[in-house]
Design an enzyme around this catalytic site. Structure first.
Site, mmCIF file in Angstrom:
data_model
loop_
_atom_site.group_PDB
_atom_site.id
_atom_site.type_symbol
_atom_site.label_atom_id
_atom_site.label_comp_id
_atom_site.label_asym_id
_atom_site.label_seq_id
_atom_site.Cartn_x
_atom_site.Cartn_y
_atom_site.Cartn_z
ATOM 1 N N GLU A 134 -6.260 4.624 8.115
ATOM 2 C CA GLU A 134 -6.140 6.107 7.769
ATOM 3 C C GLU A 134 -7.280 6.656 7.102
ATOM 4 O OE1 GLU A 134 -2.325 5.526 5.548
ATOM 5 O OE2 GLU A 134 -1.514 4.956 7.584
ATOM 6 N N GLY A 152 2.603 2.135 10.601
ATOM 7 C CA GLY A 152 3.700 3.142 10.302
ATOM 8 C C GLY A 152 4.574 3.603 11.699
ATOM 9 N N HIS A 180 -9.364 1.104 5.234
ATOM 10 C CA HIS A 180 -7.941 1.281 5.992
ATOM 11 C C HIS A 180 -7.956 2.213 7.059
ATOM 12 C CE1 HIS A 180 -3.630 2.416 6.482
ATOM 13 N NE2 HIS A 180 -3.274 1.455 5.705
ATOM 14 N N GLU A 196 -5.038 -5.164 10.815
ATOM 15 C CA GLU A 196 -3.957 -4.263 11.148
ATOM 16 C C GLU A 196 -4.033 -3.319 12.224
ATOM 17 O OE1 GLU A 196 -2.352 -3.020 6.745
ATOM 18 O OE2 GLU A 196 -3.995 -1.669 7.208
ATOM 19 N N LYS A 255 0.001 4.426 -0.070
ATOM 20 C CA LYS A 255 -0.306 5.566 0.369
ATOM 21 C C LYS A 255 -0.283 6.881 -0.517
ATOM 22 C CE LYS A 255 0.519 3.359 4.797
ATOM 23 N NZ LYS A 255 0.495 3.503 6.010
ATOM 24 N N ASN A 274 0.972 -1.215 -0.045
ATOM 25 C CA ASN A 274 0.129 -0.027 0.115
ATOM 26 C C ASN A 274 1.031 1.202 0.107
ATOM 27 O OD1 ASN A 274 -1.871 2.097 0.363
ATOM 28 N ND2 ASN A 274 -2.060 1.571 2.647
ATOM 29 N N SER A 277 3.825 -2.472 10.126
ATOM 30 C CA SER A 277 5.274 -2.313 10.584
ATOM 31 C C SER A 277 5.800 -3.841 9.890
ATOM 32 C CB SER A 277 5.913 -1.853 11.568
ATOM 33 O OG SER A 277 5.175 -0.778 11.976
HETATM 34 C C1 PEP Z 1 -0.632 0.062 6.005
HETATM 35 O O1 PEP Z 1 -0.529 1.125 5.518
HETATM 36 O O2 PEP Z 1 -1.619 -0.787 5.727
HETATM 37 C C2 PEP Z 1 0.437 -0.526 6.830
HETATM 38 C C3 PEP Z 1 0.541 -1.597 7.390
HETATM 39 O O3 PEP Z 1 1.793 0.241 6.998
HETATM 40 P P1 PEP Z 1 3.090 0.124 7.625
HETATM 41 O O4 PEP Z 1 3.642 -1.233 6.796
HETATM 42 O O5 PEP Z 1 4.006 1.079 7.009
HETATM 43 O O6 PEP Z 1 2.817 -0.275 9.241
#
Ligand code: PEP
Length: 249
Positions: A96, A172, A94, A166, A11, A9, A212
């Site tokens: 975000e 992040g 998601h 998630e 973003k 992803n 992450s």
């Molecule tokens: C994501 O945006 O779905 C995500 C898991 O980000 P990151 O791997 O940077 O934590």
């Protein structure tokens, strides 16, 4: 049989030139894998990304879509528009989108319905905040997200669905759920689906972990029996780290 999936992803990162460079390198170095490899670039990069990858086992997916098929919704993109640029899968819910754009479970329910009506596959994200976990409400939160967002689907609609667990506190932040913590929640999600739709559907749905994921923690996560792959943010922006994560599965 459920599929293994590694999905990146991006973003709001990478312009057209950067996306082009990334795909050229990825195509050259893509390892042999049984996993399905997906990348979600920004809307402006979808068509070009689709064109450049169309002869390779890389699926270009979208980061979001609107729940209506068309209308006066300035700045939004519909399922039909995505399909017209080669996209057959979209990330929905998601954290975000939930956090910064106010998407709630009820709206996500409509997006899921719209995806299904348009034969659009989707990766449906669920995840708890740290305070939910600290107050021991994390299972309740995930169950509510599944109940409202997904569980109005008909059994036959599950062929379109992939779930990504998630935890918001791991996205992040550099902090990852421990493999056994992630496994516990993935197992809970699968069991919750089985309770409503039966074992066959639950056993066949891919559940990805996101939060992450990096080359050095991916393998341990993928060894867990209910983790079928990853939704990767930061580490999907570099070809080298994304490839190592693909290799880890
Ligand atoms: C994501 O945006 O779905 C995500 C898991 O980000 P990151 O791997 O940077 O934590």
């Amino acid at each position: 049989m459920r599929k293994k999936i590694i999905a990146g992803n991006w973003k709001m990162f990478k312009d057209l030139v950067e996306a082009n460079d990334f795909f050229k390198q990825l195509i050259e170095k893509l390892p042999d894998t049984e996993a399905e490899v997906m990348i979600a670039p920004s809307f402006t990069n979808l068509w070009h990304s689709f064109q450049i990858t169309r002869d390779y086992p890389i699926e270009i997916i979208a980061q979001n879509m609107h729940e209506e098929n068309l209308g006066a919704y300035t700045g939004e993109v519909s399922a039909e528009m995505l399909k017209s640029v080669g996209v057959q899968r979209v990330i929905l819910g998601h954290s975000e989108r939930r956090m910064f754009f106010g998407e709630c479970d009820e709206q996500l329910n409509l997006k899921v319905e719209c995806a299904v009506n348009n034969e659009m596959n989707f990766i449906f994200c669920v995840g708890e905040e740290m305070e939910d976990r600290n107050s021991n409400n994390h299972f309740k939160v995930i169950k509510r997200q599944l109940d409202i967002g997904l569980f109005e689907m008909y059994p036959e609609d599950w062929k379109h669905a992939v779930i990504a667990y998630e935890p918001v506190w791991a996205i992040g932040t550099g902090e990852t759920a421990r493999p056994e913590q992630a496994q516990e929640m993935h197992h809970f999600i699968r069991k919750t689906i089985a309770d409503v739709y039966g074992n066959e559907i639950a056993e066949n749905v891919s559940i990805l972990y996101g939060g992450s994921v990096k080359p050095d923690n991916a393998k341990q996560l993928f060894q867990q029996p209910d983790i079928d792959g990853a939704l990767v943010g930061g580490a999907s922006l570099k070809v080298s780290s994304f490839i190592k994560i693909i290799q880890a599965i």
